[in-house]
Design a protein around this motif. Sequence first.
Motif, PDB file in Angstrom:
ATOM      1  N   ALA A  41       0.954  -1.582  -0.045  1.00 55.36           N
ATOM      2  CA  ALA A  41       0.336  -0.040   0.390  1.00 55.36           C
ATOM      3  C   ALA A  41       0.851   1.246  -0.143  1.00 55.36           C
ATOM      4  N   ARG A  42       0.416   3.171  -0.966  1.00 58.14           N
ATOM      5  CA  ARG A  42       0.749   3.907  -0.618  1.00 58.14           C
ATOM      6  C   ARG A  42      -0.402   4.823   0.045  1.00 58.14           C
ATOM      7  N   LYS A  43      -0.458   5.574   1.035  1.00 57.67           N
ATOM      8  CA  LYS A  43      -0.875   5.822   1.319  1.00 57.67           C
ATOM      9  C   LYS A  43      -0.377   8.073   1.749  1.00 57.67           C
ATOM     10  N   ALA A  44      -1.532   8.712   0.804  1.00 59.97           N
ATOM     11  CA  ALA A  44      -0.783  10.231   1.077  1.00 59.97           C
ATOM     12  C   ALA A  44      -2.211  11.059   1.898  1.00 59.97           C
ATOM     13  N   TYR A  45      -0.942  12.044   2.342  1.00 63.48           N
ATOM     14  CA  TYR A  45      -1.390  13.114   3.336  1.00 63.48           C
ATOM     15  C   TYR A  45      -1.806  12.451   4.056  1.00 63.48           C
ATOM     16  N   VAL A  46      -0.852  11.742   5.258  1.00 64.20           N
ATOM     17  CA  VAL A  46      -1.434  11.039   5.609  1.00 64.20           C
ATOM     18  C   VAL A  46      -1.856  11.967   7.604  1.00 64.20           C
ATOM     19  N   ILE A  47      -2.785  12.389   8.120  1.00 66.70           N
ATOM     20  CA  ILE A  47      -2.159  13.173   9.537  1.00 66.70           C
ATOM     21  C   ILE A  47      -1.466  12.671  10.410  1.00 66.70           C
ATOM     22  N   ASN A  48      -0.706  13.272  11.203  1.00 69.28           N
ATOM     23  CA  ASN A  48       0.662  12.008  11.453  1.00 69.28           C
ATOM     24  C   ASN A  48       1.579  11.576  11.016  1.00 69.28           C
ATOM     25  N   GLY A  49       1.624  11.351   9.861  1.00 67.34           N
ATOM     26  CA  GLY A  49       1.911   9.512   9.347  1.00 67.34           C
ATOM     27  C   GLY A  49       3.266   9.794   9.778  1.00 67.34           C
ATOM     28  N   ALA A  50       3.963  10.798   9.791  1.00 70.35           N
ATOM     29  CA  ALA A  50       5.290  10.446  10.531  1.00 70.35           C
ATOM     30  C   ALA A  50       5.958  10.431  11.630  1.00 70.35           C
ATOM     31  N   ALA A  51       4.986  10.648  12.416  1.00 71.06           N
ATOM     32  CA  ALA A  51       5.330  10.472  14.375  1.00 71.06           C
ATOM     33  C   ALA A  51       4.115   9.087  14.614  1.00 71.06           C
ATOM     34  N   ALA A  52       3.375   8.870  13.451  1.00 71.55           N
ATOM     35  CA  ALA A  52       2.267   7.383  14.600  1.00 71.55           C
ATOM     36  C   ALA A  52       3.694   6.551  15.187  1.00 71.55           C
ATOM     37  N   ARG A  82      -0.093  22.954   9.993  1.00 67.77           N
ATOM     38  CA  ARG A  82       0.850  22.260  10.131  1.00 67.77           C
ATOM     39  C   ARG A  82       1.658  22.384  11.452  1.00 67.77           C
ATOM     40  N   THR A  83       0.814  21.837  12.597  1.00 69.23           N
ATOM     41  CA  THR A  83       0.996  21.508  13.896  1.00 69.23           C
ATOM     42  C   THR A  83       0.802  19.903  13.538  1.00 69.23           C
ATOM     43  N   VAL A  84       0.701  20.384  12.795  1.00 69.64           N
ATOM     44  CA  VAL A  84       0.886  17.757  12.848  1.00 69.64           C
ATOM     45  C   VAL A  84       1.629  17.616  11.538  1.00 69.64           C
ATOM     46  N   ASP A  85       2.267  17.209  11.648  1.00 62.44           N
ATOM     47  CA  ASP A  85       2.624  16.674  10.172  1.00 62.44           C
ATOM     48  C   ASP A  85       1.980  15.867   9.323  1.00 62.44           C
ATOM     49  N   SER A  86       1.561  15.759   7.961  1.00 67.13           N
ATOM     50  CA  SER A  86       1.128  15.171   7.641  1.00 67.13           C
ATOM     51  C   SER A  86       2.380  14.392   6.464  1.00 67.13           C
ATOM     52  N   ALA A  87       1.772  12.871   6.155  1.00 75.11           N
ATOM     53  CA  ALA A  87       3.292  12.261   5.000  1.00 75.11           C
ATOM     54  C   ALA A  87       2.593  11.351   4.485  1.00 75.11           C
ATOM     55  N   LEU A  88       3.128  10.897   3.181  1.00 79.07           N
ATOM     56  CA  LEU A  88       3.321  10.063   2.741  1.00 79.07           C
ATOM     57  C   LEU A  88       3.904   8.948   2.830  1.00 79.07           C
ATOM     58  N   VAL A  89       2.773   7.612   3.463  1.00 80.83           N
ATOM     59  CA  VAL A  89       3.558   6.431   3.742  1.00 80.83           C
ATOM     60  C   VAL A  89       3.461   5.457   2.301  1.00 80.83           C
ATOM     61  N   GLU A  90       4.467   4.563   3.018  1.00 80.01           N
ATOM     62  CA  GLU A  90       4.625   3.003   2.120  1.00 80.01           C
ATOM     63  C   GLU A  90       4.337   1.786   3.332  1.00 80.01           C
TER      64      GLU A  90
END
Length: 392
Positions: free
Chosen positions: A153-164, A201-209
């Motif tokens: 899977a690839r998922k875009a624009y994920v709120i807190n994706g980098a920190a989770a 901007r107070t949380v990250d948004s990330a592309l997670v693979e």
Amino acid sequence: MLGNRVIGQAMTPAHHELLAEARALLTPARVTAWQTEPGGAVGREAWVEMGAHGLLGAALPRAQGGRGLGILGSLVVADAVSQIQDGGVMLGLHVQGDVACQWLAGAPDESLRERFLPGVLRGELLACQCDTDPAGERESTAVRDGETLVLDARKAYVINGAAADLCFVGVRLDGRPTIVLVERDVPGVRVRLVYDKLGTRTVDSALVEFDGVRVPASQVVSRGGLGQILHWNAVMTRMRLLIAADACLMHRSLLEHIVAHAGCRQLGGRPLVSWPVNLHALARARADLELMEAGIADAYLRLQGRSGAMPEVAALKWFCVERATQLAELCCDLEGGAGYMLDSPSLRIYRQLRGLRMAGGSQTTMLTIGNHSLACRAELGLGSEGAGAVTR
Ligand SMILES: Cc1cc2nc3c(=O)[nH]c(=O)nc-3n(C[C@H](O)[C@H](O)[C@H](O)COP(=O)(O)OP(=O)(O)OC[C@H]3O[C@@H](n4cnc5c(N)ncnc54)[C@H](O)[C@@H]3O)c2cc1C
């Protein structure tokens, strides 16, 4: 609190206590102190502090570690977080404090709840919801290998994706949409990109693979068949109601700000607000606020009862976000040149609202859900107890 009398009357002393506690904690100064860099995402301690103050999962029953305050508990937290005027922590709170809690509380395998829910409620395990497949690319899937699932899977624009630490990932499994819980530290999970954003901007948004990621089949948190659709719709409907409330609260704050500004600023010998063109626009925005608050109260009652809520809440999210965005645009104009500058209060809220137009599903998707479900009810001759109740 959200101005409607229905909501006011539904508030118990425990809701008021939560509101006071959340307002005392979620101040702009505290959020600034939590940010790891100026204007950036808040760090881990933010979630741990929110957890320590009981702001995460307040809706859940006490037996599951919550405060037993239902969806109104989540609305109360949304109200408090609106004072920081950044949609990031707002959306992060909805995912952590509501969506993730709902998935775990309703997971078919109860041991998942025991393993993960306490950490989510304490803010020690940070969660993200991975829904959005990058457009035009391959679908996210999971296949069975004995008692194991293999995710691609690839998922875009994920709120807190980098920190989770925990990812709730939407995939197709056995031909059906399914949500699978994946721990961030298993091999094959990668944060490919952290986006640079306009607002929130107070949380990250990330592309997670998720590349060949293997997890036990027991980590499916959604149910199969109709039960899956009902549960998914219920979780997303709650999220959309919270986003509608966010937009409504931003609209109220914009209106207060701009009425004060337009009352003072003189143009052609009279205040800006007394020019009919502005007066009419602001009167319409005031009426919109009444409609938003009434819609939120109606949606709250629907979620408490047995009547359908899915299309109504989709339409409500569309209405609140649409009208608040329109008002923000008007406010930027009414602030004149100042409305173009980065420190303009109106522009700041406009930037957050741009995010809310997409979060929880795009505005077009909200119209599509409302249109299809309400048309289906009409064709079948059902009232609001009908098709909406099925898809609730
Ligand atoms: C602040 C923010 C937070 C987000 N948080 C998350 C998150 O936590 N997890 C996550 O997975 N995703 C998240 N998203 C992604 C968000 O859910 C998607 O951006 C949204 O669902 C739109 O999907 P898309 O970007 O792929 O655009 P598309 O699906 O390509 O849609 C773009 C536009 O195309 C048009 N369109 C789409 N469908 C139709 C249709 N059926 N008919 C006609 N026109 C159509 C609409 O104008 C729509 O707005 C977030 C996005 C933002 C901005």
